[in-house]
Scaffold this motif. Structure first.
Motif, PDB file in Angstrom:
ATOM      1  N   LYS A   3       0.829  -1.200   0.000  1.00 42.81           N
ATOM      2  CA  LYS A   3       0.000   0.000   0.000  1.00 42.81           C
ATOM      3  C   LYS A   3       0.865   1.253   0.000  1.00 42.81           C
ATOM      4  O   LYS A   3       0.599   2.220  -0.722  1.00 42.81           O
ATOM      5  CB  LYS A   3      -0.912   0.004   1.222  1.00 42.81           C
ATOM      6  CG  LYS A   3      -1.987   1.072   1.183  1.00 42.81           C
ATOM      7  CD  LYS A   3      -2.842   1.049   2.433  1.00 42.81           C
ATOM      8  CE  LYS A   3      -3.782  -0.130   2.390  1.00 42.81           C
ATOM      9  NZ  LYS A   3      -4.781  -0.072   3.483  1.00 42.81           N
ATOM     10  N   TRP A  55       2.413   1.678  -3.423  1.00 45.16           N
ATOM     11  CA  TRP A  55       1.414   2.137  -4.387  1.00 45.16           C
ATOM     12  C   TRP A  55       1.164   3.632  -4.217  1.00 45.16           C
ATOM     13  O   TRP A  55       1.042   4.355  -5.197  1.00 45.16           O
ATOM     14  CB  TRP A  55       0.120   1.339  -4.217  1.00 45.16           C
ATOM     15  CG  TRP A  55      -0.929   1.745  -5.190  1.00 45.16           C
ATOM     16  CD1 TRP A  55      -2.084   2.407  -4.934  1.00 45.16           C
ATOM     17  CD2 TRP A  55      -0.921   1.550  -6.607  1.00 45.16           C
ATOM     18  NE1 TRP A  55      -2.790   2.627  -6.067  1.00 45.16           N
ATOM     19  CE2 TRP A  55      -2.094   2.110  -7.126  1.00 45.16           C
ATOM     20  CE3 TRP A  55      -0.022   0.958  -7.480  1.00 45.16           C
ATOM     21  CZ2 TRP A  55      -2.396   2.089  -8.472  1.00 45.16           C
ATOM     22  CZ3 TRP A  55      -0.331   0.944  -8.825  1.00 45.16           C
ATOM     23  CH2 TRP A  55      -1.500   1.501  -9.308  1.00 45.16           C
ATOM     24  N   ARG A  56       1.083   4.104  -2.966  1.00 41.01           N
ATOM     25  CA  ARG A  56       0.913   5.538  -2.716  1.00 41.01           C
ATOM     26  C   ARG A  56       2.093   6.331  -3.250  1.00 41.01           C
ATOM     27  O   ARG A  56       1.925   7.401  -3.835  1.00 41.01           O
ATOM     28  CB  ARG A  56       0.745   5.798  -1.226  1.00 41.01           C
ATOM     29  CG  ARG A  56      -0.620   5.486  -0.719  1.00 41.01           C
ATOM     30  CD  ARG A  56      -0.780   5.922   0.708  1.00 41.01           C
ATOM     31  NE  ARG A  56      -2.052   5.451   1.212  1.00 41.01           N
ATOM     32  CZ  ARG A  56      -2.268   5.033   2.431  1.00 41.01           C
ATOM     33  NH1 ARG A  56      -1.290   5.054   3.316  1.00 41.01           N
ATOM     34  NH2 ARG A  56      -3.454   4.611   2.807  1.00 41.01           N
ATOM     35  N   PHE A 110       4.063   5.430  -5.701  1.00 42.85           N
ATOM     36  CA  PHE A 110       3.981   5.380  -7.163  1.00 42.85           C
ATOM     37  C   PHE A 110       2.967   6.401  -7.684  1.00 42.85           C
ATOM     38  O   PHE A 110       3.245   7.127  -8.643  1.00 42.85           O
ATOM     39  CB  PHE A 110       3.591   3.966  -7.612  1.00 42.85           C
ATOM     40  CG  PHE A 110       3.432   3.826  -9.089  1.00 42.85           C
ATOM     41  CD1 PHE A 110       4.538   3.854  -9.923  1.00 42.85           C
ATOM     42  CD2 PHE A 110       2.174   3.671  -9.650  1.00 42.85           C
ATOM     43  CE1 PHE A 110       4.400   3.728 -11.298  1.00 42.85           C
ATOM     44  CE2 PHE A 110       2.016   3.554 -11.021  1.00 42.85           C
ATOM     45  CZ  PHE A 110       3.133   3.572 -11.844  1.00 42.85           C
ATOM     46  N   LYS A 111       1.805   6.477  -7.040  1.00 44.50           N
ATOM     47  CA  LYS A 111       0.791   7.450  -7.449  1.00 44.50           C
ATOM     48  C   LYS A 111       1.282   8.877  -7.262  1.00 44.50           C
ATOM     49  O   LYS A 111       1.048   9.746  -8.102  1.00 44.50           O
ATOM     50  CB  LYS A 111      -0.506   7.228  -6.662  1.00 44.50           C
ATOM     51  CG  LYS A 111      -1.275   6.034  -7.149  1.00 44.50           C
ATOM     52  CD  LYS A 111      -2.539   5.705  -6.389  1.00 44.50           C
ATOM     53  CE  LYS A 111      -3.218   6.775  -5.650  1.00 44.50           C
ATOM     54  NZ  LYS A 111      -4.459   6.354  -4.986  1.00 44.50           N
ATOM     55  N   ALA A 112       1.991   9.133  -6.165  1.00 42.60           N
ATOM     56  CA  ALA A 112       2.548  10.467  -5.929  1.00 42.60           C
ATOM     57  C   ALA A 112       3.584  10.813  -6.997  1.00 42.60           C
ATOM     58  O   ALA A 112       3.643  11.954  -7.480  1.00 42.60           O
ATOM     59  CB  ALA A 112       3.159  10.541  -4.544  1.00 42.60           C
ATOM     60  N   LEU A 136       3.671   9.624 -10.132  1.00 42.77           N
ATOM     61  CA  LEU A 136       2.940   9.902 -11.368  1.00 42.77           C
ATOM     62  C   LEU A 136       2.306  11.284 -11.337  1.00 42.77           C
ATOM     63  O   LEU A 136       2.328  12.014 -12.333  1.00 42.77           O
ATOM     64  CB  LEU A 136       1.855   8.848 -11.596  1.00 42.77           C
ATOM     65  CG  LEU A 136       2.290   7.543 -12.219  1.00 42.77           C
ATOM     66  CD1 LEU A 136       1.097   6.613 -12.366  1.00 42.77           C
ATOM     67  CD2 LEU A 136       2.944   7.771 -13.565  1.00 42.77           C
ATOM     68  N   ASN A 137       1.725  11.611 -10.205  1.00 44.29           N
ATOM     69  CA  ASN A 137       1.110  12.926 -10.059  1.00 44.29           C
ATOM     70  C   ASN A 137       2.147  14.022 -10.273  1.00 44.29           C
ATOM     71  O   ASN A 137       1.907  15.005 -10.979  1.00 44.29           O
ATOM     72  CB  ASN A 137       0.481  13.038  -8.669  1.00 44.29           C
ATOM     73  CG  ASN A 137      -0.448  14.210  -8.546  1.00 44.29           C
ATOM     74  OD1 ASN A 137      -0.837  14.810  -9.536  1.00 44.29           O
ATOM     75  ND2 ASN A 137      -0.817  14.521  -7.333  1.00 44.29           N
ATOM     76  N   GLU A 138       3.314  13.871  -9.680  1.00 49.53           N
ATOM     77  CA  GLU A 138       4.397  14.839  -9.844  1.00 49.53           C
ATOM     78  C   GLU A 138       4.852  14.905 -11.300  1.00 49.53           C
ATOM     79  O   GLU A 138       5.087  15.981 -11.841  1.00 49.53           O
ATOM     80  CB  GLU A 138       5.556  14.457  -8.932  1.00 49.53           C
ATOM     81  CG  GLU A 138       6.726  15.398  -8.988  1.00 49.53           C
ATOM     82  CD  GLU A 138       6.409  16.750  -8.404  1.00 49.53           C
ATOM     83  OE1 GLU A 138       7.091  17.715  -8.792  1.00 49.53           O
ATOM     84  OE2 GLU A 138       5.485  16.852  -7.585  1.00 49.53           O
ATOM     85  N   TYR A 164       3.155  14.245 -14.091  1.00 44.71           N
ATOM     86  CA  TYR A 164       2.180  14.842 -14.997  1.00 44.71           C
ATOM     87  C   TYR A 164       1.909  16.316 -14.702  1.00 44.71           C
ATOM     88  O   TYR A 164       1.630  17.093 -15.602  1.00 44.71           O
ATOM     89  CB  TYR A 164       0.870  14.067 -14.963  1.00 44.71           C
ATOM     90  CG  TYR A 164       0.945  12.760 -15.707  1.00 44.71           C
ATOM     91  CD1 TYR A 164       1.176  12.729 -17.076  1.00 44.71           C
ATOM     92  CD2 TYR A 164       0.832  11.552 -15.049  1.00 44.71           C
ATOM     93  CE1 TYR A 164       1.269  11.539 -17.767  1.00 44.71           C
ATOM     94  CE2 TYR A 164       0.921  10.352 -15.726  1.00 44.71           C
ATOM     95  CZ  TYR A 164       1.132  10.352 -17.088  1.00 44.71           C
ATOM     96  OH  TYR A 164       1.230   9.172 -17.759  1.00 44.71           O
TER      97      TYR A 164
END
Length: 98
Positions: free
Chosen positions: A14, A17-18, A20-22, A24-26, A28
């Motif tokens: 978990k 995954w958080r 990784f999402k952070a 990706l957010n950075e 984009y």
């Protein structure tokens, strides 16, 4: 396999995954961060102008309702008028700096 290790593995998954999402957010939004910050500043400036417009001589049909917001905007007022190029407050009755 002990039950605790499965729980630790799930927590670790978990967290990864958080992260990784952070990332990706950075990735984009990094290119648009300054544009979004400028748009937010312009929106804040317009809101401040609407709220303080009556004191500047701009007719405001919502003056009674917006007058209630003045105490909340006092913190941002100095930043606003210096960003507009005014060294001192444009109001005689509403000063923010010495």
């Amino acid at each position: 396999m002990p039950a605790g290790s499965l729980r630790t593995e799930a927590k670790s998954l978990k967290e990864r995954w958080r992260a990784f999402k952070a990332g990706l957010n950075e990735y984009y939004y990094a290119a648009y961060r300054s544009t979004m910050a400028r748009a937010a500043r312009e929106e804040d400036d317009f809101f401040m102008l609407v709220v303080l417009g009556e004191a500047l001589g701009i007719p405001n049909p919502m003056a009674y309702e917006t007058a209630e917001l003045w105490p909340y905007l006092r913190e941002d007022f100095h930043e606003w008028h210096t960003r507009l190029g005014l060294e001192d407050s444009p109001f005689d009755h509403f000063s923010c700096c010495c």
